[in-house]
Motif scaffolding. Structure first.
Motif, PDB file in Angstrom:
ATOM      1  N   ALA A 200      32.450 -29.926  27.110  1.00  0.00           N
ATOM      2  CA  ALA A 200      32.059 -28.574  26.688  1.00  0.00           C
ATOM      3  C   ALA A 200      30.722 -28.537  25.954  1.00  0.00           C
ATOM      4  CB  ALA A 200      33.145 -27.987  25.782  1.00  0.00           C
ATOM      5  N   THR A 201      30.149 -29.696  25.645  1.00  0.00           N
ATOM      6  CA  THR A 201      29.005 -29.759  24.734  1.00  0.00           C
ATOM      7  C   THR A 201      27.765 -30.335  25.410  1.00  0.00           C
ATOM      8  OG1 THR A 201      30.547 -30.088  22.893  1.00  0.00           O
ATOM      9  CG2 THR A 201      28.233 -30.603  22.487  1.00  0.00           C
ATOM     10  N   ARG A 202      26.632 -29.685  25.182  1.00  0.00           N
ATOM     11  CA  ARG A 202      25.332 -30.178  25.640  1.00  0.00           C
ATOM     12  C   ARG A 202      24.469 -30.534  24.434  1.00  0.00           C
ATOM     13  NH1 ARG A 202      26.505 -26.319  29.461  1.00  0.00           N
ATOM     14  NH2 ARG A 202      25.886 -26.737  31.625  1.00  0.00           N
ATOM     15  N   LEU A 203      23.645 -31.568  24.601  1.00  0.00           N
ATOM     16  CA  LEU A 203      22.659 -31.924  23.592  1.00  0.00           C
ATOM     17  C   LEU A 203      21.342 -31.238  23.928  1.00  0.00           C
ATOM     18  CD1 LEU A 203      23.261 -35.797  23.416  1.00  0.00           C
ATOM     19  CD2 LEU A 203      24.498 -33.984  22.211  1.00  0.00           C
ATOM     20  N   ILE A 204      20.742 -30.594  22.952  1.00  0.00           N
ATOM     21  CA  ILE A 204      19.460 -29.909  23.153  1.00  0.00           C
ATOM     22  C   ILE A 204      18.379 -30.687  22.423  1.00  0.00           C
ATOM     23  CG2 ILE A 204      18.190 -27.751  22.863  1.00  0.00           C
ATOM     24  CD1 ILE A 204      20.864 -26.283  22.800  1.00  0.00           C
ATOM     25  N   GLY A 205      17.510 -31.323  23.186  1.00  0.00           N
ATOM     26  CA  GLY A 205      16.451 -32.115  22.581  1.00  0.00           C
ATOM     27  C   GLY A 205      16.994 -33.340  21.862  1.00  0.00           C
ATOM     28  N   ALA A 206      16.124 -34.024  21.137  1.00  0.00           N
ATOM     29  CA  ALA A 206      16.491 -35.214  20.378  1.00  0.00           C
ATOM     30  C   ALA A 206      16.849 -34.827  18.945  1.00  0.00           C
ATOM     31  CB  ALA A 206      15.336 -36.211  20.386  1.00  0.00           C
ATOM     32  N   PRO A 207      17.618 -35.673  18.237  1.00  0.00           N
ATOM     33  CA  PRO A 207      17.962 -35.369  16.839  1.00  0.00           C
ATOM     34  C   PRO A 207      16.709 -35.196  15.983  1.00  0.00           C
ATOM     35  CG  PRO A 207      19.283 -37.201  17.659  1.00  0.00           C
ATOM     36  CD  PRO A 207      18.240 -36.934  18.693  1.00  0.00           C
ATOM     37  N   ASP A 208      16.724 -34.202  15.113  1.00  0.00           N
ATOM     38  CA  ASP A 208      15.581 -33.937  14.237  1.00  0.00           C
ATOM     39  C   ASP A 208      16.112 -33.419  12.892  1.00  0.00           C
ATOM     40  OD1 ASP A 208      13.256 -33.242  12.975  1.00  0.00           O
ATOM     41  OD2 ASP A 208      12.434 -32.075  14.632  1.00  0.00           O
ATOM     42  N   GLN A 209      16.279 -34.332  11.951  1.00  0.00           N
ATOM     43  CA  GLN A 209      16.837 -33.956  10.652  1.00  0.00           C
ATOM     44  C   GLN A 209      15.879 -33.083   9.842  1.00  0.00           C
ATOM     45  OE1 GLN A 209      18.738 -37.056   8.348  1.00  0.00           O
ATOM     46  NE2 GLN A 209      19.299 -38.222  10.176  1.00  0.00           N
ATOM     47  N   SER A 210      14.590 -33.111  10.184  1.00  0.00           N
ATOM     48  CA  SER A 210      13.619 -32.304   9.433  1.00  0.00           C
ATOM     49  C   SER A 210      13.850 -30.811   9.630  1.00  0.00           C
ATOM     50  CB  SER A 210      12.193 -32.671   9.855  1.00  0.00           C
ATOM     51  OG  SER A 210      11.919 -32.244  11.188  1.00  0.00           O
ATOM     52  N   LYS A 211      14.605 -30.437  10.653  1.00  0.00           N
ATOM     53  CA  LYS A 211      14.857 -29.020  10.924  1.00  0.00           C
ATOM     54  C   LYS A 211      16.125 -28.496  10.244  1.00  0.00           C
ATOM     55  CE  LYS A 211      12.233 -28.826  15.223  1.00  0.00           C
ATOM     56  NZ  LYS A 211      12.237 -28.524  16.675  1.00  0.00           N
ATOM     57  N   LEU A 212      16.829 -29.358   9.527  1.00  0.00           N
ATOM     58  CA  LEU A 212      17.983 -28.896   8.760  1.00  0.00           C
ATOM     59  C   LEU A 212      17.507 -28.081   7.559  1.00  0.00           C
ATOM     60  CD1 LEU A 212      20.195 -32.124   8.774  1.00  0.00           C
ATOM     61  CD2 LEU A 212      20.473 -30.075  10.191  1.00  0.00           C
ATOM     62  N   VAL A 213      18.260 -27.051   7.223  1.00  0.00           N
ATOM     63  CA  VAL A 213      17.906 -26.153   6.121  1.00  0.00           C
ATOM     64  C   VAL A 213      18.896 -26.344   4.982  1.00  0.00           C
ATOM     65  CG1 VAL A 213      17.655 -23.739   5.426  1.00  0.00           C
ATOM     66  CG2 VAL A 213      16.868 -24.479   7.698  1.00  0.00           C
ATOM     67  N   TYR A 214      18.375 -26.496   3.766  1.00  0.00           N
ATOM     68  CA  TYR A 214      19.201 -26.732   2.585  1.00  0.00           C
ATOM     69  C   TYR A 214      19.113 -25.543   1.632  1.00  0.00           C
ATOM     70  CZ  TYR A 214      18.728 -31.612   4.124  1.00  0.00           C
ATOM     71  OH  TYR A 214      18.730 -32.773   4.856  1.00  0.00           O
ATOM     72  N   ASP A 215      20.220 -25.222   0.996  1.00  0.00           N
ATOM     73  CA  ASP A 215      20.179 -24.362  -0.180  1.00  0.00           C
ATOM     74  C   ASP A 215      19.895 -25.272  -1.367  1.00  0.00           C
ATOM     75  OD1 ASP A 215      20.761 -22.131   1.247  1.00  0.00           O
ATOM     76  OD2 ASP A 215      22.780 -21.845   0.477  1.00  0.00           O
ATOM     77  N   VAL A 216      18.654 -25.247  -1.870  1.00  0.00           N
ATOM     78  CA  VAL A 216      18.279 -26.096  -3.006  1.00  0.00           C
ATOM     79  C   VAL A 216      18.413 -25.276  -4.273  1.00  0.00           C
ATOM     80  CG1 VAL A 216      16.471 -27.526  -4.010  1.00  0.00           C
ATOM     81  CG2 VAL A 216      16.694 -27.366  -1.515  1.00  0.00           C
ATOM     82  N   MET A 217      19.217 -25.751  -5.216  1.00  0.00           N
ATOM     83  CA  MET A 217      19.492 -24.949  -6.403  1.00  0.00           C
ATOM     84  C   MET A 217      20.061 -25.812  -7.517  1.00  0.00           C
ATOM     85  SD  MET A 217      22.904 -22.984  -5.013  1.00  0.00           S
ATOM     86  CE  MET A 217      22.141 -22.658  -3.445  1.00  0.00           C
ATOM     87  N   THR A 218      20.048 -25.247  -8.709  1.00  0.00           N
ATOM     88  CA  THR A 218      20.704 -25.877  -9.846  1.00  0.00           C
ATOM     89  C   THR A 218      22.189 -25.527  -9.812  1.00  0.00           C
ATOM     90  OG1 THR A 218      20.363 -23.975 -11.287  1.00  0.00           O
ATOM     91  CG2 THR A 218      18.588 -25.621 -11.203  1.00  0.00           C
ATOM     92  N   LEU A 219      22.953 -26.180 -10.671  1.00  0.00           N
ATOM     93  CA  LEU A 219      24.380 -25.849 -10.759  1.00  0.00           C
ATOM     94  C   LEU A 219      24.590 -24.416 -11.229  1.00  0.00           C
ATOM     95  CD1 LEU A 219      26.478 -28.860 -12.124  1.00  0.00           C
ATOM     96  CD2 LEU A 219      26.717 -27.641  -9.966  1.00  0.00           C
TER      97      LEU A 219
END
Length: 406
Positions: A214-233
Motif C-alpha cells: 500500500a506504500t510508495r516511497l517518494i524521493g530519498a530520505p531527507d531529514q532536513s525537511k522535517l518541521v519541529y515545534d521548537v519551544m521552552t517548557l
C-alpha cells in the motif's frame, strides 16, 4: 580421446553457466524503488484506481471525514471493544473506523519522523504532513501514528523518508486516545496484566506485506525537511499541555515533532500521577534497589516493568522547576539502562509528543503527556559534544559498579 572428453565437458558446462547468469537478479535502480517526481506519482495513482478517481487527504481531513462517530463504525454486539475503551460513558479511548475497500482511492502522504533503531518505536511509525495537498500551501504540522507489524521497519522506511499510503481496506483507530492508521485486532490474552479489561477489539498492526504493497516511497530520505515545534517548557505547557487537557483536543496534538529547550532531568518519575524520587544503585552484587533489572524505579531511562511493557517515564523541568513534562522510554530501548543525567546538564530534547490515556485515569497535572525520543542522541545533544561545558558522558548501569555521583 582425452581432448574429446574435455570438449564434451565444456559443451555441457556452457549452458549451465548461461543459465546461472540469466538467473542473477537485476540490479535495482532508483526508479524501481522511489517515485521520482509529482508527474510520475499522479500517473501511478490514476492508473491503479477505477476511472482514475482518488483523493490525497490532509491527515486531519481524513480523520474528520471517516471518523464521524465517537465510538467508530466497528463496534457491534459481535465486535465488542475492550472494557477500558469507554471513559465516562460517552468518550471512547479505544475505537475503530474501517475505511472503504472499493471505490475511489483514499491516500495520505507525509514524511516519517521516527526511527526504530533505538528501540523506542517498536513496529510503529509516525508521519508528518506540512503542506496542504490540495493547494500546495504550507500548513501547521499534522501527524499520524501508523501501527505496522514489521520488525526493523526503519531499514526500509527511514526517518525523513516521504511516503504515500493507499488506505482503502485499512482502518483509522484510537489506541489509548492516540489516533493511528491500523487494522482491527482482537486480543484474548488471558495472561496479560488486568486481562479482564483488555480482552476485546482494538486497533492492531497492519501486516507487513499489506503495508509494503500500500506504500510508495517518494524521493530519498531527507531529514532536513522535517518541521519541529521548537519551544521552552513554558511554551509547551501553554500551547499544548494546558490547552489540550481535554481528551478530544489532545488527539490533534498527539504525534507532533517537538524540540524543547533549556531543560534538565530531575531524577524523578511518575508514580500513577504522583511525582516520586528514583532510586540509586550502591554497587552491591546482591542489591535490588536501584538495579534496573529488578527495580522499576531505578535512576535509569527505562528500567524493568517485569515484562509488562509499558513505557517508563522520567521528569524533566525548566530553570526554576516551574514547568515539567515526562520523557518516555521503553524498557526494551537500547539506552534503557543508562543512568539519567544529573540536573547540571541543561539542553534540549527532541521527540514525539504523546498523549496516552488507556483506562480513564485523568491526571489534572498533565501526567498523560510525554515526549518520546528516537534514541539517546536526541536527549541533551548539546551536552554530548566535546566542547560542552559541562559535558555529559552517558554511563550504562553495570552490576557491581556503583552509580556515579553526577
Amino acid at each position: 580421446m582425452r581432448k574429446s572428453i574435455y570438449t564434451y565437458a565444456i559443451a555441457l558446462a556452457l549452458p549451465v553457466v548461461a543459465l546461472m547468469t540469466s538467473c542473477e537478479p537485476r540490479e535495482l535502480k532508483a526508479e524501481d524503488v522511489l517515485v521520482a517526481n509529482e508527474d510520475q506519482l499522479a500517473r501511478e495513482l490514476a492508473a491503479e484506481n477505477v476511472n482514475g478517481e482518488y483523493t490525497v487527504y490532509n491527515i486531519n481531513d481524513l480523520i474528520a471525514t471517516y471518523c464521524v462517530l465517537e465510538e467508530g463504525n466497528f463496534e457491534s454486539e459481535e465486535s465488542q471493544y475492550r472494557t477500558r475503551a469507554i471513559y465516562h460513558g460517552d468518550t471512547y479511548l479505544f475505537a475503530i473506523d474501517t475505511l472503504p475497500t472499493d471505490g475511489p482511492g483514499i491516500y495520505i502522504r507525509g514524511r516519517i519522523t521516527t526511527d526504530d533503531y533505538g528501540g523506542n518505536f517498536y513496529k510503529a511509525l509516525v508521519i508528518q504532513q506540512t503542506k496542504d495537498w490540495a493547494t500546495g500551501a504550507d500548513i501547521d504540522q499534522q501527524n499520524l501514528r501508523i501501527s505496522v507489524d514489521m520488525g526493523s521497519a526503519g531499514g526500509m522506511f527511514q526517518r525523513g523518508q516521504e511516503i504515500i499510503i493507499r488506505c482503502n481496506g485499512l482502518a483509522l483507530g484510537r489506541y489509548a486516545n492516540q489516533p493511528q492508521l491500523c487494522v482491527p485486532s482482537y486480543n484474548n490474552n488471558i495472561f496479560a496484566s488486568s486481562a479482564d479489561q483488555k480482552v476485546g477489539w482494538a486497533p492492531g498492526r497492519i501486516p507487513s506485506a499489506r503495508f509494503r504493497k500500500a506504500t510508495r516511497l517518494i524521493g530519498a530520505p531527507d531529514q532536513s525537511k522535517l518541521v519541529y515545534d521548537v519551544m521552552t517548557l513554558a511554551e509547551l505547557d501553554t500551547k499544548y499541555l494546558s490547552k489540550y487537557e481535554d481528551i478530544f483536543g489532545a488527539r490533534k496534538a498527539d504525534g507532533r515533532l517537538v524540540k524543547i529547550t533549556n531543560v534538565h532531568f530531575t531524577g524523578e518519575y511518575d508514580d500513577y500521577g504522583k511525582v516520586a524520587q528514583c532510586t540509586h544503585y550502591n554497587g552491591s552484587d546482591t542489591a535490588s534497589v536501584g538495579n534496573p533489572e529488578l527495580d522499576k524505579n531505578a535512576c535509569t531511562f527505562g528500567p524493568t516493568t517485569g515484562n509488562v511493557g509499558y513505557p517508563q517515564s522520567r521528569y524533566v523541568k525548566d530553570d526554576g522547576d516551574a514547568h515539567k513534562v515526562l520523557i518516555s522510554t521503553s524498557e526494551y530501548a537500547k539506552y534503557a539502562f543508562f543512568y539519567l543525567p544529573a540536573a547540571k546538564y541543561v539542553g534540549s530534547i527532541i521527540g514525539i509528543l504523546s498523549y496516552y490515556m488507556d483506562n480513564g485515569r485523568y491526571d489534572p497535572d498533565g501526567g498523560e503527556w510525554s515526549i518520546t525520543p528516537n534514541d539517546m542522541s536526541y536527549i541533551l545533544p548539546e551536552c554530548q559534544t566535546e566542547d560542552a561545558n559541562p559535558r555529559w558522558i552517558p554511563v550504562e548501569w553495570k552490576k557491581g559498579v556503583p552509580q556515579p555521583e553526577d
